[in-house]
Structure formats: C-alpha cells, structure tokens
Design a protein around this motif. Structure first.
Motif, PDB file in Angstrom:
ATOM      1  N   SER A 149      36.136  55.770  40.246  1.00  0.00           N
ATOM      2  CA  SER A 149      35.493  55.201  39.661  1.00  0.00           C
ATOM      3  C   SER A 149      34.267  55.315  40.793  1.00  0.00           C
ATOM      4  O   SER A 149      32.887  55.869  40.936  1.00  0.00           O
ATOM      5  N   SER A 150      34.628  54.898  41.468  1.00  0.00           N
ATOM      6  CA  SER A 150      33.637  54.038  42.989  1.00  0.00           C
ATOM      7  C   SER A 150      32.562  54.018  42.895  1.00  0.00           C
ATOM      8  O   SER A 150      31.849  54.876  43.733  1.00  0.00           O
TER       9      SER A 150
ATOM     10  N   THR B 115      35.663  57.991  36.370  1.00  0.00           N
ATOM     11  CA  THR B 115      36.682  56.714  35.716  1.00  0.00           C
ATOM     12  C   THR B 115      38.024  57.518  34.805  1.00  0.00           C
ATOM     13  O   THR B 115      39.347  56.725  35.268  1.00  0.00           O
TER      14      THR B 115
ATOM     15  N   ASN C 286      39.440  51.262  43.816  1.00  0.00           N
ATOM     16  CA  ASN C 286      37.930  51.390  43.302  1.00  0.00           C
ATOM     17  C   ASN C 286      37.339  51.149  44.688  1.00  0.00           C
ATOM     18  O   ASN C 286      37.283  50.229  45.086  1.00  0.00           O
TER      19      ASN C 286
ATOM     20  N   PHE D 101      42.229  47.952  38.023  1.00  0.00           N
ATOM     21  CA  PHE D 101      42.265  48.760  39.686  1.00  0.00           C
ATOM     22  C   PHE D 101      43.573  47.489  40.253  1.00  0.00           C
ATOM     23  O   PHE D 101      43.321  46.253  39.930  1.00  0.00           O
TER      24      PHE D 101
ATOM     25  N   TYR E  32      40.410  47.132  44.735  1.00  0.00           N
ATOM     26  CA  TYR E  32      38.953  46.781  44.912  1.00  0.00           C
ATOM     27  C   TYR E  32      38.813  46.415  46.234  1.00  0.00           C
ATOM     28  O   TYR E  32      38.485  45.786  47.251  1.00  0.00           O
TER      29      TYR E  32
END
Length: 586
Positions: A140-141, A156, A177, A271, A274
């Motif tokens: 995702s990031s 994602t 993430n 997730f 984070y």
C-alpha cells in the motif's frame, strides 16, 4: 484428496522404477478439466523425470512414456493389490492415471467432514516442500497528506493477497504499511500551507484541503524561486526537529492515517504496523556513516554522496544516497528501514509490493545491502505490478479510491435492483459494497500481475462471465441451497450417487487446489487462484442445473449436498485468500 492419490501413484512408480516414492511427487500433477468428461485424473511428466535423473535424458521422450506406462500397467495388473488406479495410459510426453471413481468421490469429499473449515488441500506434500517462517510484506504505502489515489489500489490488494496466501500456508506474516511521510514533498507542503493553508478548512475536509494546497504550491514553485527556497528551508527545519515544523507535520500525518484507515476498512484490509520514512531519519545518517567507514561512499562531481554499483568500479553506474546539502534520500531511508526491520522482526523473507517503475530502485537497494555485508538481502524480493489505464468515475479523471469504491457500490446496487434474481437482503448497500469490491479485485487479478490493464466498469460488474460478481453469485447460490436443505445433510454419504458426468469434473478440479496454491506461492501471481475459482464456478453451475437436491431420494440428496457444500467451502476460502468477503445473499 490429491495428496492421498499422489502418494499412492508415487508408491506404484517407486516400486516399478526402484526409486524412493518422494522422487515422483513433484512430477505428478492433477489434469486440468477442459471438458465435462475426461478419463485421466493425474499425469506424470516424463521431462521432469529426465531432468531429475530418474530416466535417461537422451532418447525419444514419447517412447519412454509408452514404455514406462506399460511397465506400470503390468505391475498394477500383476500385483492386483491397488484398487486406487483404474487405468494407466501414455499421452504426449506424459503418463496418465485414472483413479477409482468411487474412491475419488469418497476421498475428496470426506476430507470436508474431517478437517477444520478452510483446511482443505493444505495438508499436501507439495505445500510441505515450501519454506515456512516469518514473512514481512510491505504494501500500500501511500504518501501522507494526499488522498488515497486509485493508483495505490493495486499495491494494497496485491499485497493483501500475498499476506493472506503466506498466512494460509503457515507462515508468520507481518503486514506493514510504510508511509511516504518524509522528504521534500513535506518541504513543499509546509511552505505551501503557510501561504495557501487554512486551519478551518483543514478541520472541515482535511485531505481535500491538503490536496488543494499541494496543487497550488506546485504551480507556484514553477514561477517562484522564493517558494522553492522556502520549501527547502521547511524541510531542513523538519530534519533538524524544529518544534513548529514537526508539530504541523504530525498534524498532517495523523489526519491522513485516520482517513486511510477508513478506506482500508472498506477494502477489508488491515496492517500490523504503520511505519514510515520518518521513523528512520537518524538511522539513515548512521547508514551513511557505515557506508563511509566501509569505503563504499564516494563523492560525485556534483558533491552528492553516491555508492558505486558498477562491476568495474569505474563509477559508470551509481546510486545517490546523500544530497550535496547533507540531507538523506528515499533510498537512504529504505536502507535504514530494511536493516532495522531485520533486527526487530528477524524475518526470513521480506516482500515489497510496488509498481514496476520502481524495479531499478529495489535492484540498487538490494545491491547496496549485500555490499554492506547483509547476506539476508538475497531473501528480499520486489513484487512489481503494472498500471491501470482508464480508471475514472462519471465525474471525471481525478480519481481517488473512495470515489471508485462509492461508484462500484452505486453501480452494483443499481444492477441488483434491476435483476429479477436478486433476493431481498438485510443490508443491500453492504452487499453491493462487498460485491463491487470483489468485482474490482477479480478484474485486477485475472491477468499477469506485471501487465498494464484497461479498467472497464461494464465488463467488471457483469453477473455472467468471468467476474467477481459471478464468484459472489455462485457462493450466495450455494449458501442458499445448503441452508434450504439443512435437515438433509449427513455425516455419511454413498459415493456411488456422485458418479455422473457433471459431478466428477467438479471433484477432478478440486484435486488441483493445492497445486494452484503452490504455484501462487512460487510466483506470487493471484491469477492462478482467480482462474481456478472461476472454473470451479462454471463447473458448479453445470452440476447445479443437472443434479437437483430437492425432489431426489434422501441418499442421493445427501451425496449431492456434500458435493455442493465442499465446493462452497473451497470457493469461500479461495475468495478470502484473494481478499474478497463472500456474501451469503445477493
């Protein structure tokens, strides 16, 4: 199930060729179902036996197949002790095995009663050859202070699929993430907010306002050198931990993460961690010092810090890790992040899921890590994917993922309302949301992961054809069938009632499930599982038409219900690995 039959066929081959039976497991595969009726269930690849040294690598491959088939057939007839294999024949470069039909029905379907829900096919010799351990998946990031763009959808959902698959196969999975929350973009945003920002608007519609500020400041920078200097000054203040700059940055970060979590919840994605570039600022400077002490850091003519990647060590290929003003870059922070993760999580493999344009970045990243002496970089992998073309809503080109999800739900709801087969559901909006998202996922996953594809609303949401809607419709239909016949279900059933031309192909197809998971684990392509499930749905549709439960005798109804129940279980579990939530009504 497949492992029982593979083991028995392998034992027969081992006896014939005087080899350990385990040597034949990788060469045995369930035969794909192409027609309603087919005779063979498993095939043995002669080429694989030649490569492994079991058979001579020279000579006519077809003659070898025919000769070995005759020997196995003779052994089977002579021993008269194996009721598993009914027929052995030579194909083109393969040997085909047809197994006892009653045993096929019994072994495949009895496993659904014995094993926990979701475990079918997982206790397999093939899957047991896979390396298990701790897998860290970074996916995702997105970038902080920007709305979740539709372009992040692929990272994602592909990352979520990989994490689900690895977890299903027994790995300890860490879902990360890694937010783009540092760098010059925040210099631009900080300087831009001072000129164009408004705290009141930030409270009312936070990400929309930050997006507007970012657009304005980028326009301004093109004509205004002072604004670029202000952006550099703000980022420099961030790097030096100036309290006002950090406070504004934190506000942007918290706002964005809150907004993202709402989108992730809709997608059914979660997730464990984070993280972000900001976590590794100080460590990035330590990486620079380490590169320097190891003699890997060079200074370019422009005054930037670089690592020489060329084999001749002539600076013909370099990676820049430090700006001339001493500030770090994305790759410097990625180096620090990788080293930190290995120390913290002791992963056995780390997978980065990003678009294919970042392939060179990851080649450089892994190259530098290995040069620094981190041999575990060989167990890091970049999983690239192609771009989506033509993804737009009715309102136009600027596509944020929330808009796409809203439109998928609205279109699906309209289709459901217009369909004569739609059942009344407790929460039609929720059903439309789940079916719409499954349609998005299946359209994305049907082709090779690295390929670009053209987004097509109409094709994606069709109830007929190879779509996510078809998967959901089949699951809901099977769920309804099982519910309506709750009193019929029984632990024991008579396999002889499932020897029809439409039931046997369903069972033959289920034999391939572990192979599909194995192939998916090897190349991390979701298309194998998607295409397997779509084929299963087509076979179920034929069986459902021709094998009624209602109106059949109790013995026949029980057997057919066991077939449909087993198929529903595999369909549901496969959908969950893909990241799709199965619906029970639609």
């Amino acid at each position: 199930m497949a492992c029982f039959f593979r083991r028995r066929i392998a034992a027969q081959l081992g006896c014939t060729l005087q080899q350990p039976e385990d040597a034949f497991i990788p060469a045995l595969a369930a035969v794909p179902v192409f027609k309603k009726q087919q005779s063979a269930d498993f095939k043995l690849s002669i080429a694989t036996l030649r490569m492994s040294g079991i058979l001579p690598s020279s000579g006519d491959i077809q003659l070898q197949a025919e000769s070995l088939a005759a020997r196995v057939r003779f052994m089977t007839d002579d021993l008269k002790r194996d009721s598993v294999v009914e027929d052995v024949s030579a194909g083109r470069g393969v040997i085909n095995f047809k197994v006892n039909r009653k045993l096929l029905v019994q072994k495949v379907l009895e496993s659904f009663g014995k094993e926990e829900e979701g475990q079918f096919g997982l206790n397999s010799e093939l899957l047991n050859t896979l390396t298990r351990g701790t897998t860290l998946v970074e996916y995702s990031s997105p970038n902080i202070a920007k709305k979740f763009h539709a372009g992040h959808l692929r990272s994602t959902i592909i990352g979520n699929f990989i994490a689900n698959l690895k977890q299903c196969l027994g790995n300890n999975v860490i879902r990360m993430n890694y937010l783009g929350d540092w760098g010059m973009q925040f210099g631009l945003l900080g300087a831009g907010f001072a000129k164009f920002g408004c705290q009141e608007k930030l409270k009312q519609n936070p990400l929309q306002h930050l997006f507007e500020v970012y657009v304005e400041v980028n326009k301004d920078v093109e004509q205004n050198e002072e604004m670029m200097q202000a952006a550099r000054a703000f980022f420099s203040q961030l790097e030096q931990h100036d309290s006002e700059a950090v406070s504004l940055w934190q506000q942007f970060r918290e706002i964005t993460v809150d907004e993202y979590q709402h989108v992730y919840k809709r997608l059914g994605v979660h997730f464990d961690i984070y993280s972000g570039e900001s976590f590794h600022q100080q460590q990035a400077q330590q990486v620079v010092q380490k590169l320097q002490s190891q003699g890997l850091l060079k200074t370019s003519e422009k005054g930037t810090g670089v690592v020489d990647l060329s084999t001749a060590k002539d600076m013909s290929s370099v990676s820049t890790v430090l700006r001339s003003d001493g500030t770090t870059l994305y790759i410097t922070r990625d180096l620090a992040a990788a080293i930190d993760r290995k120390e913290k999580y002791h992963f056995d493999e780390m997978i980065y899921v990003t678009d294919k344009s970042q392939a060179i970045h990851f080649q450089q990243l892994f190259h530098i890590l290995l040069a620094m002496g981190h041999s575990w970089a060989d167990r890091c992998e970049h999983v690239p994917f192609g771009l989506v073309r033509g993804m737009k809503t009715r309102r136009g080109e600027v596509v944020f993922l929330e808009d796409v999800l809203d439109e998928a739900r609205a279109r699906m709801l309209r289709n459901m309302n217009q369909s004569k087969t739609t059942k009344e559901t407790v929460n039609p909006e929720d059903t439309a949301e789940k079916v719409g998202i499954s349609a998005l996922i299946v359209q994305d996953f049907r082709g090779p992961r690295e390929s670009d594809y053209t987004f097509d609303w109409d094709r994606m949401l069709q109830a007929q054809g190879d779509t996510g809607v078809f998967l959901q419709y089949t699951h809901a239909r099977l769920h309804s069938l099982i519910q309506r016949n709750e009193g019929v279900a029984a632990v024991l059933f008579d396999p002889s009632h499932l020897l029809e031309q439409t039931s046997v192909p369903v069972l033959q197809h289920l034999l391939r499930y572990d192979e599909v998971l194995y192939q998916s684990a090897k190349d991390l392509q979701p298309k194998h599982l998607v295409n397997f499930l779509l084929k299963l749905c087509h076979l179920i549709a034929s069986a459902h038409r021709e094998l009624p439960v209602k109106g059949s005798s109790q013995d026949v109804a029980q057997a057919r219900l066991r077939l449909f129940s087993g198929a529903r279980s595999v369909l549901a579990n496969g959908m969950k690995i893909l990241g799709i939530t199965p619906v029970d009504q639609m």
